[in-house]
Design a protein around this motif. Structure first.
Motif, PDB file in Angstrom:
ATOM      1  N   GLN A  72     -28.748 -50.435 -30.419  1.00  0.00           N
ATOM      2  CA  GLN A  72     -28.624 -50.180 -31.853  1.00  0.00           C
ATOM      3  C   GLN A  72     -27.148 -50.063 -32.231  1.00  0.00           C
ATOM      4  N   LYS A  73     -26.763 -50.751 -33.301  1.00  0.00           N
ATOM      5  CA  LYS A  73     -25.363 -50.818 -33.691  1.00  0.00           C
ATOM      6  C   LYS A  73     -24.730 -49.427 -33.824  1.00  0.00           C
ATOM      7  N   HIS A  74     -25.476 -48.489 -34.336  1.00  0.00           N
ATOM      8  CA  HIS A  74     -24.923 -47.152 -34.568  1.00  0.00           C
ATOM      9  C   HIS A  74     -24.966 -46.280 -33.317  1.00  0.00           C
ATOM     10  N   ASN A  75     -25.405 -46.850 -32.204  1.00  0.00           N
ATOM     11  CA  ASN A  75     -25.444 -46.095 -30.948  1.00  0.00           C
ATOM     12  C   ASN A  75     -24.507 -46.698 -29.906  1.00  0.00           C
ATOM     13  N   GLN A  76     -23.643 -47.630 -30.310  1.00  0.00           N
ATOM     14  CA  GLN A  76     -22.761 -48.309 -29.371  1.00  0.00           C
ATOM     15  C   GLN A  76     -21.658 -47.366 -28.872  1.00  0.00           C
ATOM     16  N   PRO A  77     -21.036 -47.690 -27.713  1.00  0.00           N
ATOM     17  CA  PRO A  77     -20.049 -46.802 -27.103  1.00  0.00           C
ATOM     18  C   PRO A  77     -18.855 -46.481 -27.993  1.00  0.00           C
ATOM     19  N   CYS A 261      -9.279 -50.141 -22.707  1.00  0.00           N
ATOM     20  CA  CYS A 261     -10.025 -50.684 -21.571  1.00  0.00           C
ATOM     21  C   CYS A 261     -10.386 -52.125 -21.868  1.00  0.00           C
ATOM     22  N   TYR A 262     -10.976 -52.781 -20.858  1.00  0.00           N
ATOM     23  CA  TYR A 262     -11.582 -54.081 -21.051  1.00  0.00           C
ATOM     24  C   TYR A 262     -12.900 -53.926 -21.814  1.00  0.00           C
ATOM     25  N   ASN A 263     -13.141 -54.868 -22.706  1.00  0.00           N
ATOM     26  CA  ASN A 263     -14.456 -55.050 -23.322  1.00  0.00           C
ATOM     27  C   ASN A 263     -14.971 -53.769 -23.969  1.00  0.00           C
ATOM     28  N   LEU A 264     -16.206 -53.371 -23.630  1.00  0.00           N
ATOM     29  CA  LEU A 264     -16.793 -52.153 -24.200  1.00  0.00           C
ATOM     30  C   LEU A 264     -16.952 -51.079 -23.130  1.00  0.00           C
ATOM     31  N   LEU A 265     -16.053 -51.082 -22.124  1.00  0.00           N
ATOM     32  CA  LEU A 265     -16.181 -50.159 -21.004  1.00  0.00           C
ATOM     33  C   LEU A 265     -15.592 -48.789 -21.300  1.00  0.00           C
ATOM     34  N   CYS A 266     -15.160 -48.589 -22.531  1.00  0.00           N
ATOM     35  CA  CYS A 266     -14.797 -47.263 -23.034  1.00  0.00           C
ATOM     36  C   CYS A 266     -15.044 -47.302 -24.533  1.00  0.00           C
ATOM     37  N   SER A 267     -14.913 -46.180 -25.177  1.00  0.00           N
ATOM     38  CA  SER A 267     -15.114 -46.145 -26.623  1.00  0.00           C
ATOM     39  C   SER A 267     -13.876 -46.696 -27.326  1.00  0.00           C
ATOM     40  N   GLY A 268     -14.082 -47.298 -28.495  1.00  0.00           N
ATOM     41  CA  GLY A 268     -12.958 -47.837 -29.251  1.00  0.00           C
ATOM     42  C   GLY A 268     -13.326 -49.045 -30.083  1.00  0.00           C
ATOM     43  N   PHE A 269     -13.575 -50.193 -29.440  1.00  0.00           N
ATOM     44  CA  PHE A 269     -13.891 -51.418 -30.167  1.00  0.00           C
ATOM     45  C   PHE A 269     -15.280 -51.306 -30.793  1.00  0.00           C
ATOM     46  N   VAL A 270     -15.369 -51.608 -32.084  1.00  0.00           N
ATOM     47  CA  VAL A 270     -16.632 -51.539 -32.817  1.00  0.00           C
ATOM     48  C   VAL A 270     -17.204 -52.945 -32.937  1.00  0.00           C
ATOM     49  N   GLN A 271     -18.349 -53.196 -32.310  1.00  0.00           N
ATOM     50  CA  GLN A 271     -18.969 -54.518 -32.375  1.00  0.00           C
ATOM     51  C   GLN A 271     -19.930 -54.589 -33.548  1.00  0.00           C
ATOM     52  N   THR A 272     -19.948 -55.743 -34.215  1.00  0.00           N
ATOM     53  CA  THR A 272     -20.841 -55.933 -35.361  1.00  0.00           C
ATOM     54  C   THR A 272     -21.764 -57.130 -35.178  1.00  0.00           C
ATOM     55  N   ASN A 273     -21.494 -57.990 -34.191  1.00  0.00           N
ATOM     56  CA  ASN A 273     -22.223 -59.239 -34.002  1.00  0.00           C
ATOM     57  C   ASN A 273     -23.364 -59.063 -33.004  1.00  0.00           C
ATOM     58  N   VAL A 318     -16.919 -60.903 -34.412  1.00  0.00           N
ATOM     59  CA  VAL A 318     -17.434 -60.142 -33.276  1.00  0.00           C
ATOM     60  C   VAL A 318     -17.414 -58.648 -33.565  1.00  0.00           C
ATOM     61  N   GLY A 319     -16.353 -58.167 -34.178  1.00  0.00           N
ATOM     62  CA  GLY A 319     -16.180 -56.744 -34.438  1.00  0.00           C
ATOM     63  C   GLY A 319     -14.713 -56.445 -34.652  1.00  0.00           C
ATOM     64  N   TYR A 320     -14.327 -55.175 -34.509  1.00  0.00           N
ATOM     65  CA  TYR A 320     -12.949 -54.813 -34.829  1.00  0.00           C
ATOM     66  C   TYR A 320     -12.492 -53.589 -34.035  1.00  0.00           C
ATOM     67  N   TRP A 321     -11.164 -53.503 -33.927  1.00  0.00           N
ATOM     68  CA  TRP A 321     -10.506 -52.316 -33.395  1.00  0.00           C
ATOM     69  C   TRP A 321     -10.108 -51.458 -34.590  1.00  0.00           C
ATOM     70  N   PRO A 322     -10.682 -50.273 -34.754  1.00  0.00           N
ATOM     71  CA  PRO A 322     -10.356 -49.442 -35.924  1.00  0.00           C
ATOM     72  C   PRO A 322      -8.870 -49.067 -35.963  1.00  0.00           C
ATOM     73  N   ALA A 323      -8.328 -48.975 -37.159  1.00  0.00           N
ATOM     74  CA  ALA A 323      -6.922 -48.634 -37.340  1.00  0.00           C
ATOM     75  C   ALA A 323      -6.589 -47.282 -36.725  1.00  0.00           C
ATOM     76  N   GLU A 324      -7.590 -46.379 -36.648  1.00  0.00           N
ATOM     77  CA  GLU A 324      -7.342 -45.037 -36.121  1.00  0.00           C
ATOM     78  C   GLU A 324      -6.906 -45.024 -34.659  1.00  0.00           C
ATOM     79  N   LEU A 325      -7.194 -46.116 -33.927  1.00  0.00           N
ATOM     80  CA  LEU A 325      -6.877 -46.156 -32.503  1.00  0.00           C
ATOM     81  C   LEU A 325      -5.388 -46.309 -32.234  1.00  0.00           C
ATOM     82  N   PHE A 326      -4.626 -46.777 -33.239  1.00  0.00           N
ATOM     83  CA  PHE A 326      -3.261 -47.208 -32.980  1.00  0.00           C
ATOM     84  C   PHE A 326      -2.224 -46.381 -33.730  1.00  0.00           C
TER      85      PHE A 326
END
Length: 426
Positions: A72-77, A261-273, A318-326
């Protein structure tokens, strides 16, 4: 009181045992409680996997051996990140970059390439409202140094902007990382784009890799606050357990020290696709003297909300890296790089035979060499445009090299790659 003393003594014993086990594993020494060490480590790995492998609505077994979970999109890492506690998912960007009308594919004889896609699509799909996530296994983590290092780059030295004209931009050093890249001068950039042909280079050792990617960079190149967003394809037996080329992403806000991290192996990148799985294998791949298959990567900053979006192929968000991360990338990028990277773990002056790109040098050209074509940047007006000045660099052209050019069909482009070990690169 006596009961409390006994409980305290038991607690002290387990704390001591914990540090003994940790120190023994860190030093690589054999410990008497081997069985307990293995059990303890497996328990820690499972706890880590429980954090990144979210409950699936549907599970797909890919023919390449991957397990793809539809989460579920709202349950992603991503949303486990402390900076994203109250983050509201942005389903689409507020605006796409304005295209460069002069950029187009050339369908003339000899320069036609086909689009590569992803292998797992042959056995299923994820329903709307979910995102596909490649499931991590115990074996995946065991190949890494520890749960902390799983999905992260190993040893880091920030880029050295001052030495860029004479030294390689060694993004991660200490393990013989080598590059053949093209890069911009310093400036203000709000994204970048390129089309890359996909190969399955030979990897000489399970702890080596080969990749073709784009770096979007900002911050201090000689400090610990470098921000980087990266995407492309890679072959990494250590990370994935096989030698298939895979779509990958990476991010860091502190020069690869603790964040990202690579891919979705930690929290951060928000996938939408729901159709693209980051970390999943890409197919088909290019063949020497045969058909060429490529992918298009676009990264750009939403001019209104500040998030950095990723597009794959023909405008597939695919998704995005939120501005808050940087920190620095919260404003803009200062440099962009495109090209190949390998890691050479050989010692005593010997060079690895891990291939970069196709394993052929740049001079071999189309249908033989790796390429990046239609290289563009996003400017402050949110428009795609050709790079004004594109410099190139390779540490040792006898091992891997790069040659850039421009044409009406491919805009700015370059061929790159090499076989590694050869008579001129012993």
């Amino acid at each position: 009181m006596e009961k409390k003393r006994r409980e305290y003594g038991i607690l002290e014993f387990f704390i001591l045992l914990f540090f003994l086990l940790e120190s023994s594993m860190a030093s690589g020494l054999e410990f008497n409680f081997t069985k307990h060490v293995n059990t303890f480590r497996l328990a820690r790995i499972q706890r880590h996997l429980n954090k990144i492998n979210k409950p699936a609505v549907r599970t797909i077994q890919s023919v390449d051996g991957d397990t793809i979970d539809c989460v579920q999109k709202h349950n992603q890492p991503a949303l486990d990140h402390p900076l994203l506690k109250n983050h509201k998912i942005q389903n689409v960007p507020t605006v796409m970059p304005k295209p460069n009308l002069q950029s187009r594919n050339y369908s003339g004889s000899g320069f036609l390439a086909r689009r590569a896609w992803q292998t797992w699509h042959g056995t299923g799909h994820c329903p709307r409202g979910t995102v596909p996530i490649r499931r991590s296994s115990v074996n995946d983590v065991l190949r890494a140094k520890s749960t902390f290092h799983y999905g992260k780059k190993k040893v880091v030295r920030p880029l050295n902007q001052q030495s860029r004209s004479t030294e390689a931009p060694d993004v991660v050093s200490g393990n013989g990382h080598e590059h053949a890249i093209a890069y911009t001068g310093s400036g203000e950039f709000y994204g970048a784009k390129a089309t890359i042909n996909v190969w399955d280079p030979s990897i000489d050792g399970s702890n080596e890799f080969s990749l073709s990617q784009m770096w979007v960079l900002s911050g201090s190149f000689d400090g610990s606050d470098l921000n980087s967003i990266e995407a492309g394809w890679q072959v990494s037996p250590e990370l994935y357990g096989d030698s298939r080329p895979r779509l990958f992403t990476y991010w860091t806000s502190d020069a690869y020290q603790a964040t990202g991290c690579y891919n979705l192996l930690c929290s951060g990148f928000v996938q939408t696709n729901s159709r693209i799985a980051i970390g999943a294998s890409i197919s088909p791949v290019s063949s020497d003297s045969g058909d060429q298959y490529d992918i298009t990567i676009l990264i750009w900053k939403d001019p209104k909300l500040g998030n950095w979006w990723l597009s794959f192929g023909e405008n597939n968000l695919v998704g995005y890296w939120p501005a808050e991360l940087f920190t620095h990338l919260a404003d803009h990028a200062e440099m962009v790089e495109w090209g190949g990277e390998i890691v050479n773990t050989r010692r005593n002056g010997q060079h690895t035979s891990t291939q970069m790109g196709s394993g052929r040098f740049a001079a071999d050209g189309f249908r033989h060499s790796g390429y990046f074509r239609n290289i563009e940047v996003v400017d402050g007006d949110n428009s795609l445009s050709p790079v004004g000045t594109l410099s190139t660099l390779a540490e040792d052209p006898h091992c891997y090299d790069i040659a850039s050019a421009s044409s009406e069909a491919w805009g700015n482009y370059f061929y790159f790659g090499g076989p590694g070990s050869n008579p001129l690169c012993p």
